[in-house]
Scaffold this motif. Structure first.
Motif, PDB file in Angstrom:
ATOM      1  N   GLN A   1       5.089   6.537  -6.927  1.00 22.85           N
ATOM      2  CA  GLN A   1       4.273   5.063  -6.228  1.00 22.85           C
ATOM      3  C   GLN A   1       3.401   4.346  -6.953  1.00 22.85           C
ATOM      4  O   GLN A   1       3.847   3.413  -7.341  1.00 22.85           O
ATOM      5  CB  GLN A   1       4.117   5.175  -4.672  1.00 22.85           C
ATOM      6  N   ILE A   2       3.036   5.477  -7.316  1.00 27.72           N
ATOM      7  CA  ILE A   2       1.995   5.388  -8.760  1.00 27.72           C
ATOM      8  C   ILE A   2       3.251   5.094  -9.961  1.00 27.72           C
ATOM      9  O   ILE A   2       2.372   3.938 -10.380  1.00 27.72           O
ATOM     10  CB  ILE A   2       0.968   6.854  -9.385  1.00 27.72           C
TER      11      ILE A   2
ATOM     12  N   SER B   1       3.040  -5.869  -8.870  1.00 27.30           N
ATOM     13  CA  SER B   1       2.412  -4.433  -7.719  1.00 27.30           C
ATOM     14  C   SER B   1       1.742  -4.112  -7.828  1.00 27.30           C
ATOM     15  O   SER B   1       0.894  -3.256  -8.455  1.00 27.30           O
ATOM     16  CB  SER B   1       4.082  -3.512  -7.558  1.00 27.30           C
TER      17      SER B   1
ATOM     18  N   ILE C   1      -1.692  -3.413  -5.683  1.00 30.96           N
ATOM     19  CA  ILE C   1      -1.600  -2.202  -4.307  1.00 30.96           C
ATOM     20  C   ILE C   1      -3.043  -1.322  -3.939  1.00 30.96           C
ATOM     21  O   ILE C   1      -3.815  -1.846  -4.758  1.00 30.96           O
ATOM     22  CB  ILE C   1      -1.122  -0.439  -4.896  1.00 30.96           C
TER      23      ILE C   1
ATOM     24  N   LEU D   1      -4.644  -1.558  -8.838  1.00 33.13           N
ATOM     25  CA  LEU D   1      -4.998  -1.238  -8.079  1.00 33.13           C
ATOM     26  C   LEU D   1      -5.842  -1.746  -7.681  1.00 33.13           C
ATOM     27  O   LEU D   1      -6.938  -2.011  -8.151  1.00 33.13           O
ATOM     28  CB  LEU D   1      -5.449   0.421  -8.052  1.00 33.13           C
TER      29      LEU D   1
ATOM     30  N   LEU E   1      -4.636   5.833 -11.962  1.00 31.85           N
ATOM     31  CA  LEU E   1      -4.336   4.519 -12.452  1.00 31.85           C
ATOM     32  C   LEU E   1      -4.863   4.034 -14.169  1.00 31.85           C
ATOM     33  O   LEU E   1      -4.084   3.688 -14.490  1.00 31.85           O
ATOM     34  CB  LEU E   1      -4.024   3.752 -11.414  1.00 31.85           C
TER      35      LEU E   1
ATOM     36  N   THR F   1       3.041   1.080 -10.565  1.00 30.51           N
ATOM     37  CA  THR F   1       1.952   0.167  -9.473  1.00 30.51           C
ATOM     38  C   THR F   1       1.467  -0.548 -10.627  1.00 30.51           C
ATOM     39  O   THR F   1       1.349   0.612 -12.068  1.00 30.51           O
ATOM     40  CB  THR F   1       1.071   0.968  -9.337  1.00 30.51           C
ATOM     41  N   ASP F   2       1.174  -1.502 -10.880  1.00 38.97           N
ATOM     42  CA  ASP F   2       0.383  -1.860 -12.088  1.00 38.97           C
ATOM     43  C   ASP F   2      -1.051  -2.295 -11.584  1.00 38.97           C
ATOM     44  O   ASP F   2      -1.791  -2.634 -13.053  1.00 38.97           O
ATOM     45  CB  ASP F   2       1.224  -3.727 -12.133  1.00 38.97           C
TER      46      ASP F   2
ATOM     47  N   ASN G   1       1.250  -1.106  -0.181  1.00 41.81           N
ATOM     48  CA  ASN G   1      -0.076  -0.111   0.083  1.00 41.81           C
ATOM     49  C   ASN G   1       0.500   1.260  -0.182  1.00 41.81           C
ATOM     50  O   ASN G   1       2.202   1.323  -0.020  1.00 41.81           O
ATOM     51  CB  ASN G   1      -0.778  -0.322   1.138  1.00 41.81           C
ATOM     52  N   TYR G   2       0.056   2.475  -0.679  1.00 38.52           N
ATOM     53  CA  TYR G   2       1.258   3.808  -0.179  1.00 38.52           C
ATOM     54  C   TYR G   2       1.040   4.340   0.932  1.00 38.52           C
ATOM     55  O   TYR G   2       2.408   5.114   1.048  1.00 38.52           O
ATOM     56  CB  TYR G   2       0.580   4.956  -1.427  1.00 38.52           C
TER      57      TYR G   2
ATOM     58  N   LYS H   1      -3.551   1.167 -16.006  1.00 39.98           N
ATOM     59  CA  LYS H   1      -3.478  -0.039 -15.978  1.00 39.98           C
ATOM     60  C   LYS H   1      -4.619  -0.247 -14.508  1.00 39.98           C
ATOM     61  O   LYS H   1      -5.881   0.676 -15.263  1.00 39.98           O
ATOM     62  CB  LYS H   1      -2.436   1.366 -14.185  1.00 39.98           C
TER      63      LYS H   1
ATOM     64  N   PHE I   1       6.939  -2.665  -0.846  1.00 42.25           N
ATOM     65  CA  PHE I   1       6.744  -2.136  -2.080  1.00 42.25           C
ATOM     66  C   PHE I   1       7.202  -1.410  -2.139  1.00 42.25           C
ATOM     67  O   PHE I   1       8.228  -0.744  -3.198  1.00 42.25           O
ATOM     68  CB  PHE I   1       4.682  -1.697  -2.358  1.00 42.25           C
TER      69      PHE I   1
END
Length: 328
Positions: A167-168, A139, A141, A174, A190, A171-172, A36-37, A195, A129
């Motif tokens: 971070q975004i 990844s 999230i 959400l 995203l 990210t692969d 998570n972020y 994504k 992460f």
């Protein structure tokens, strides 16, 4: 307070953002990271379990790799639920180990060989992460739809573990859990980057719900977001008379539990907590006598489009193995 802490947050964010750019170790098998972020809970543990189930359905042999937060053992060590306690390996690994092999290693790279020795065809990282030590093939999230990202500032001015933009970028997929609009902005970002955004909800165990229906409950939890647990109980039709929230990974003392048991007895309430909290109270095999009045309330994660998740995971497995084949 956030403004006053902004200089510290700027330094912390710069360091965390720089670390994200490092190239990590190739584990030799596909690595899926559930993270998570921000600091605190968002639903990573039920997401890990849902991912493990899907990978097994696809014919894979997943092994979970965890840092073992809250445990004293540095590892690498394979978690044994009949021998280890939460104080040894952490509450989340102990809970997960009842379903899937879990390798705990304070330095995650040290746990890769142990995971592979257990026949892992896929390593599922529980958290990590923001840690660049191991290269990730996917990844995922997790974000809570009700809680979101708070003030969206970097720690200590806010809850973010690193600046949001980098971070975004890493990210692969959400995963938005629950009801609410707090994650709409992140989800839109995203989606604009093509994504996948998956939605899911926590589903209570049917047997647990049936056993608690008609009873009045005193609920307590020491997780990242205790309020989410209380909302889940109420959404399941449970009559929650009282709530007691504690800090994440709170090390409950015998005195604290005995006080909760006594409080529940006064009004003939059933004392209920999460599986993760109960894992911290367990000895190697069973609950101590002073905690045996506690009932756990298991939940699982259900995706609104299981097919969308299956396609994403299958595609990432294929890409990871194709990339490793080309390198060899």
């Amino acid at each position: 307070m956030s403004y006053l802490l902004w200089p510290l947050a700027a330094v912390y964010g710069a360091v965390a953002g720089h670390r994200l750019r490092h190239k990590g170790l190739d584990a030799g098998v596909p690595v899926f990271c559930v993270g998570n972020y921000h600091v605190g809970g968002a639903g990573k543990t039920p997401t890990v379990l849902a991912l493990v189930k899907l990978l097994r359905d696809l014919g894979e042999t997943p092994v979970v790799l965890s840092r073992g937060y809250g445990g004293r053992l540095r590892g690498p060590v394979l978690v044994d639920p009949t021998r280890h306690r939460a104080t040894d390996v952490g509450d989340e690994p102990l809970m997960l180990a009842r379903t899937v092999p879990v390798a705990v290693a304070r330095e995650r790279t040290d746990g890769v060989a142990l995971a592979r020795s257990q026949g892992a065809t896929v390593i599922v990282m529980d958290d990590g992460f923001q840690n660049p030590a191991i290269a990730k093939d996917a990844s995922l999230i997790v974000i809570d739809a009700h809680r979101g990202l708070g003030n969206a500032c970097v720690f200590p001015a806010g809850p973010l573990r690193a600046p949001l933009a980098p971070q975004i970028a890493r990210t692969d997929a959400l995963i938005v859990i629950g009801e609410g609009g707090a994650a709409v902005g992140v989800a839109a970002t995203l989606t604009a980057q093509d994504k996948p955004v998956l939605t899911a909800h926590l589903r209570a165990d049917d047997a647990s719900v049936s056993s608690l229906r008609g009873k009045r409950v005193l609920a307590f939890a020491g997780i990242g977001d205790p309020a989410r647990f209380f909302r889940t109980l109420r959404a399941s039709g449970i009559d929650v008379v009282g709530e007691r929230g504690f800090a994440d990974h709170h090390p409950f003392t015998q005195g604290e539990i005995e006080a909760l048991v006594a409080e529940a007895k006064i009004d003939a309430l059933t004392l209920v907590t999460t599986e993760k909290d109960l894992a911290r109270l367990h000895g190697a095999a069973a609950l101590p006598p002073w905690a045996q009045a506690i009932v756990s309330f298991p939940v699982s994660l259900e995706f609104d489009s299981a097919l969308k998740l299956r396609r994403f995971v299958s595609d990432r497995l294929f890409r990871a193995r194709d990339k490793k084949f080309r390198r060899s």
